[in-house]
Design an enzyme around this catalytic site. Structure first.
Site, PDB file in Angstrom:
ATOM      1  N   ASP A  65      -7.314  -2.110  -6.611  1.00  0.00           N
ATOM      2  CA  ASP A  65      -7.753  -2.721  -5.364  1.00  0.00           C
ATOM      3  C   ASP A  65      -8.160  -4.161  -5.628  1.00  0.00           C
ATOM      4  O   ASP A  65      -8.567  -4.494  -6.747  1.00  0.00           O
ATOM      5  CB  ASP A  65      -8.943  -1.948  -4.771  1.00  0.00           C
ATOM      6  CG  ASP A  65      -9.143  -2.317  -3.312  1.00  0.00           C
ATOM      7  OD1 ASP A  65      -8.484  -1.707  -2.454  1.00  0.00           O
ATOM      8  OD2 ASP A  65      -9.928  -3.245  -3.030  1.00  0.00           O
TER       9      ASP A  65
ATOM     10  N   ARG B 230      -3.062   7.210   1.259  1.00  0.00           N
ATOM     11  CA  ARG B 230      -3.456   8.428   1.969  1.00  0.00           C
ATOM     12  C   ARG B 230      -2.376   9.085   2.817  1.00  0.00           C
ATOM     13  O   ARG B 230      -2.514  10.238   3.194  1.00  0.00           O
ATOM     14  CB  ARG B 230      -4.674   8.132   2.854  1.00  0.00           C
ATOM     15  CG  ARG B 230      -5.943   7.987   2.050  1.00  0.00           C
ATOM     16  CD  ARG B 230      -7.060   7.421   2.889  1.00  0.00           C
ATOM     17  NE  ARG B 230      -6.750   6.050   3.246  1.00  0.00           N
ATOM     18  CZ  ARG B 230      -7.572   5.225   3.866  1.00  0.00           C
ATOM     19  NH1 ARG B 230      -8.757   5.627   4.240  1.00  0.00           N
ATOM     20  NH2 ARG B 230      -7.215   3.989   4.133  1.00  0.00           N
TER      21      ARG B 230
ATOM     22  N   ARG C  56      -6.787  12.069  -5.277  1.00  0.00           N
ATOM     23  CA  ARG C  56      -8.016  11.381  -4.828  1.00  0.00           C
ATOM     24  C   ARG C  56      -9.200  12.358  -4.788  1.00  0.00           C
ATOM     25  O   ARG C  56     -10.329  11.999  -5.126  1.00  0.00           O
ATOM     26  CB  ARG C  56      -7.727  10.772  -3.447  1.00  0.00           C
ATOM     27  CG  ARG C  56      -8.901  10.186  -2.705  1.00  0.00           C
ATOM     28  CD  ARG C  56      -9.443   8.947  -3.366  1.00  0.00           C
ATOM     29  NE  ARG C  56     -10.659   8.538  -2.686  1.00  0.00           N
ATOM     30  CZ  ARG C  56     -11.852   9.023  -2.934  1.00  0.00           C
ATOM     31  NH1 ARG C  56     -12.011   9.955  -3.854  1.00  0.00           N
ATOM     32  NH2 ARG C  56     -12.902   8.606  -2.274  1.00  0.00           N
TER      33      ARG C  56
ATOM     34  N   ARG D 272       0.819  -1.221   0.000  1.00  0.00           N
ATOM     35  CA  ARG D 272       0.000   0.000   0.000  1.00  0.00           C
ATOM     36  C   ARG D 272       0.853   1.271   0.000  1.00  0.00           C
ATOM     37  O   ARG D 272       0.487   2.270   0.631  1.00  0.00           O
ATOM     38  CB  ARG D 272      -0.949   0.021   1.213  1.00  0.00           C
ATOM     39  CG  ARG D 272      -1.916  -1.118   1.275  1.00  0.00           C
ATOM     40  CD  ARG D 272      -3.267  -0.671   0.744  1.00  0.00           C
ATOM     41  NE  ARG D 272      -4.304  -1.594   1.114  1.00  0.00           N
ATOM     42  CZ  ARG D 272      -5.426  -1.269   1.738  1.00  0.00           C
ATOM     43  NH1 ARG D 272      -5.667  -0.029   2.076  1.00  0.00           N
ATOM     44  NH2 ARG D 272      -6.322  -2.179   2.004  1.00  0.00           N
TER      45      ARG D 272
ATOM     46  N   TYR E 295     -15.167 -10.833   1.294  1.00  0.00           N
ATOM     47  CA  TYR E 295     -15.852  -9.552   1.047  1.00  0.00           C
ATOM     48  C   TYR E 295     -17.132  -9.759   0.243  1.00  0.00           C
ATOM     49  O   TYR E 295     -18.149  -9.107   0.494  1.00  0.00           O
ATOM     50  CB  TYR E 295     -14.921  -8.584   0.301  1.00  0.00           C
ATOM     51  CG  TYR E 295     -13.798  -8.059   1.164  1.00  0.00           C
ATOM     52  CD1 TYR E 295     -13.985  -6.960   2.000  1.00  0.00           C
ATOM     53  CD2 TYR E 295     -12.551  -8.673   1.161  1.00  0.00           C
ATOM     54  CE1 TYR E 295     -12.960  -6.484   2.804  1.00  0.00           C
ATOM     55  CE2 TYR E 295     -11.516  -8.209   1.955  1.00  0.00           C
ATOM     56  CZ  TYR E 295     -11.722  -7.117   2.776  1.00  0.00           C
ATOM     57  OH  TYR E 295     -10.715  -6.658   3.580  1.00  0.00           O
TER      58      TYR E 295
HETATM   59  O1  CP3 Z   1      -0.144  -1.208  -2.422  1.00  0.00           O
HETATM   60  C1  CP3 Z   1      -0.498  -0.245  -3.145  1.00  0.00           C
HETATM   61  O2  CP3 Z   1       0.001   0.896  -3.044  1.00  0.00           O
HETATM   62  C2  CP3 Z   1      -1.484  -0.508  -4.269  1.00  0.00           C
HETATM   63  C3  CP3 Z   1      -2.836  -0.251  -3.934  1.00  0.00           C
HETATM   64  C4  CP3 Z   1      -3.681  -1.168  -3.069  1.00  0.00           C
HETATM   65  C5  CP3 Z   1      -4.883  -0.710  -2.477  1.00  0.00           C
HETATM   66  N1  CP3 Z   1      -5.516  -1.771  -1.920  1.00  0.00           N
HETATM   67  C6  CP3 Z   1      -5.350   0.680  -2.544  1.00  0.00           C
HETATM   68  C7  CP3 Z   1      -6.404   1.140  -1.581  1.00  0.00           C
HETATM   69  C8  CP3 Z   1      -3.570  -2.530  -2.745  1.00  0.00           C
HETATM   70  C9  CP3 Z   1      -2.441  -3.514  -3.069  1.00  0.00           C
HETATM   71  C10 CP3 Z   1      -4.754  -2.896  -2.035  1.00  0.00           C
HETATM   72  C11 CP3 Z   1      -5.025  -4.280  -1.574  1.00  0.00           C
HETATM   73  C12 CP3 Z   1      -6.188  -4.524  -0.718  1.00  0.00           C
HETATM   74  N2  CP3 Z   1      -7.414  -3.909  -0.740  1.00  0.00           N
HETATM   75  C13 CP3 Z   1      -6.238  -5.565   0.238  1.00  0.00           C
HETATM   76  C14 CP3 Z   1      -5.140  -6.566   0.512  1.00  0.00           C
HETATM   77  C15 CP3 Z   1      -4.062  -6.017   1.369  1.00  0.00           C
HETATM   78  C16 CP3 Z   1      -4.500  -5.706   2.787  1.00  0.00           C
HETATM   79  O3  CP3 Z   1      -4.368  -4.540   3.143  1.00  0.00           O
HETATM   80  O4  CP3 Z   1      -4.907  -6.624   3.503  1.00  0.00           O
HETATM   81  C17 CP3 Z   1      -7.510  -5.513   0.842  1.00  0.00           C
HETATM   82  C18 CP3 Z   1      -8.030  -6.427   1.936  1.00  0.00           C
HETATM   83  C19 CP3 Z   1      -8.253  -4.471   0.194  1.00  0.00           C
HETATM   84  C20 CP3 Z   1      -9.666  -4.096   0.417  1.00  0.00           C
HETATM   85  C21 CP3 Z   1      -9.835  -2.685   0.817  1.00  0.00           C
HETATM   86  N3  CP3 Z   1      -9.579  -1.603   0.007  1.00  0.00           N
HETATM   87  C22 CP3 Z   1     -10.298  -2.196   2.067  1.00  0.00           C
HETATM   88  C23 CP3 Z   1     -10.672  -3.059   3.246  1.00  0.00           C
HETATM   89  C24 CP3 Z   1     -10.317  -0.808   1.965  1.00  0.00           C
HETATM   90  C25 CP3 Z   1     -10.833   0.157   2.999  1.00  0.00           C
HETATM   91  C26 CP3 Z   1      -9.882   0.345   4.113  1.00  0.00           C
HETATM   92  C27 CP3 Z   1      -8.933   1.452   3.799  1.00  0.00           C
HETATM   93  O5  CP3 Z   1      -7.709   1.256   3.890  1.00  0.00           O
HETATM   94  O6  CP3 Z   1      -9.446   2.535   3.483  1.00  0.00           O
HETATM   95  C28 CP3 Z   1      -9.818  -0.436   0.696  1.00  0.00           C
HETATM   96  C29 CP3 Z   1      -9.641   0.926   0.152  1.00  0.00           C
HETATM   97  C30 CP3 Z   1      -8.305   1.271  -0.394  1.00  0.00           C
HETATM   98  N4  CP3 Z   1      -7.555   0.482  -1.212  1.00  0.00           N
HETATM   99  C31 CP3 Z   1      -7.638   2.515  -0.230  1.00  0.00           C
HETATM  100  C32 CP3 Z   1      -6.443   2.434  -0.971  1.00  0.00           C
HETATM  101  C33 CP3 Z   1      -5.417   3.517  -1.157  1.00  0.00           C
HETATM  102  C34 CP3 Z   1      -8.170   3.692   0.553  1.00  0.00           C
HETATM  103  C35 CP3 Z   1      -9.297   4.355  -0.171  1.00  0.00           C
HETATM  104  C36 CP3 Z   1      -9.138   5.854  -0.355  1.00  0.00           C
HETATM  105  O7  CP3 Z   1      -8.043   6.332  -0.687  1.00  0.00           O
HETATM  106  O8  CP3 Z   1     -10.142   6.570  -0.191  1.00  0.00           O
END
Ligand code: CP3
Length: 348
Positions: free
Chosen positions: A79, A33, A42, A29, A155
């Protein structure tokens, strides 16, 4: 071949089983943010999904962390829930609430998934990969990724995030044929999706199984190892030579079996995995991890000491420095700078 000791990329060298000193570093990640420039992009789109589906902006956000930090890899900005979206399931990311999906609880709902149209809906991600790789140097490969079928299914069945994943675990026990059908659909689309990212330019792939740790032994074999092995086999047949990192978060004692039986090229280890155990795994397979993201958030002397300890224990074998889970949104940018400087100046 990319996977030779002469490869200019430290990440590809480590994935090929070679020791690089210092080891390569990237963070799960790493685009997100905690970066003000991410928040500003964003804010230009109404929803997070719009950002994932906009190749110009998603490529920009993919490259942002590379402009600040000497990371050895970029990871495509997308994502894991793009896959349910591609299958026609309703997916929304609500500010502060996390993802919300229309829950799938029975055979009819599984049968309604649009497997035919899914490929086309993933096309924007391939374009993001193309745009981002065009900007990256030889030394910095782009990582493509997907969620593992089990984690994505939690999910899809729950209708969002959850602590215990009761709905998915219940469906798997109560209607195993229905759950197997869902997993089979996810294997198919995920293999296609990973190979598509590799064909678009991703030189490394990672499979995120963030919720592997809630399964008991037999279920871990059936819902985590078996589908991952199928994906790995299909991807390797389609894009040979593209290394695949598996991240079975929380696998604990089952990590060894996962590493052996899935056919992955490297294993990502979570924060709870003792480094001594990682060292044992490292005899067989390159390891990646596992600094606590909360320690990166906190910084200070304990943080410095832990980074040194991880490097000291794992730096003599094929190793990729990373966190044990994704970077937290409040992480100070200075702490990431400090981490990269500690890793890149480390000497055995
Ligand atoms: O690694 C990176 O920089 C690439 C981007 C990436 C995102 N999500 C961007 C994201 C990657 C590799 C993921 C993987 C992901 N997404 C996983 C597996 C890794 C882990 O963390 O366990 C999972 C379970 C998700 C599902 C997901 N996406 C959730 C539960 C959420 C909400 C929680 C949160 O962190 O906000 C997201 C949203 C998300 N995915 C954001 C980002 C940058 C935040 C959303 C935003 O910017 O408004």
């Amino acid at each position: 071949m990319l996977r030779t000791p002469s490869s200019p990329s430290p990440l590809l060298q480590a994935l090929g089983g070679h020791v690089t000193s210092p080891p390569p570093v990237w963070l799960m990640r790493q685009a997100g943010r905690y970066l003000p420039e991410y928040r500003s992009v964003r804010n230009r789109v109404p929803s997070f999904l719009d950002l994932c589906l906009n190749p110009a902006l998603a490529a920009e956000v993919t490259l942002q962390p590379l402009r600040r930090f000497a990371f050895d890899a970029a990871i495509v900005f997308s994502d894991i829930l793009i896959v349910p979206y591609a299958l026609g399931q309703k997916v929304e990311f609500k500010e502060g609430e996390g993802p919300k999906l229309e829950a799938i609880r029975d055979a009819d709902a599984v049968a309604k998934l649009d497997t035919e149209g899914a490929g086309a809906r993933l096309a924007p991600v391939y374009e993001t990969v193309e745009r981002a790789t065009a900007e990256l140097p030889e030394t910095v490969p782009l990582i493509g990724f997907c969620g593992a079928p089990w984690t994505v299914a939690t999910y899809m069945v729950e209708g969002g995030g959850s602590k215990e994943h009761l709905a998915a675990r219940f469906l798997a026990y109560h209607q195993p044929e229905t759950f197997q059908r869902l997993i089979d659909i996810l294997v198919e689309i995920s293999a296609h999706y990973l190979a598509g990212q590799a064909k678009a330019g991703a030189r490394v792939l990672q499979i995120f199984d963030s919720w592997a740790g809630v399964l008991s032994e037999d279920e871990f074999t059936r819902w985590c190892i078996a589908p991952t092995r199928q994906i790995v086999q299909r991807v390797k047949a389609e894009v040979p030579g593209t290394p695949i990192i598996g991240f079975p978060r929380g696998a604990g004692l089952l990590a060894e079996r996962y590493a052996r039986d899935t056919g992955i090229d490297a294993i990502g280890c979570d924060t709870a995995m003792p480094v001594g155990w990682m060292q044992r795994l490292q005899v067989h397979i390159p390891v990646q991890g596992n600094l606590d993201p909360v320690l990166l958030l906190a910084g200070g002397a304990a943080f410095d000491a832990r980074v040194e300890a991880i490097l000291g224990t794992l730096g003599a074998g094929p190793f990729i420095f990373n966190l044990g889970h994704g970077i937290l949104p409040d992480t100070p940018v200075e702490n990431v700078e400090r981490l990269v400087s500690l890793v890149t100046t480390w000497q055995a």
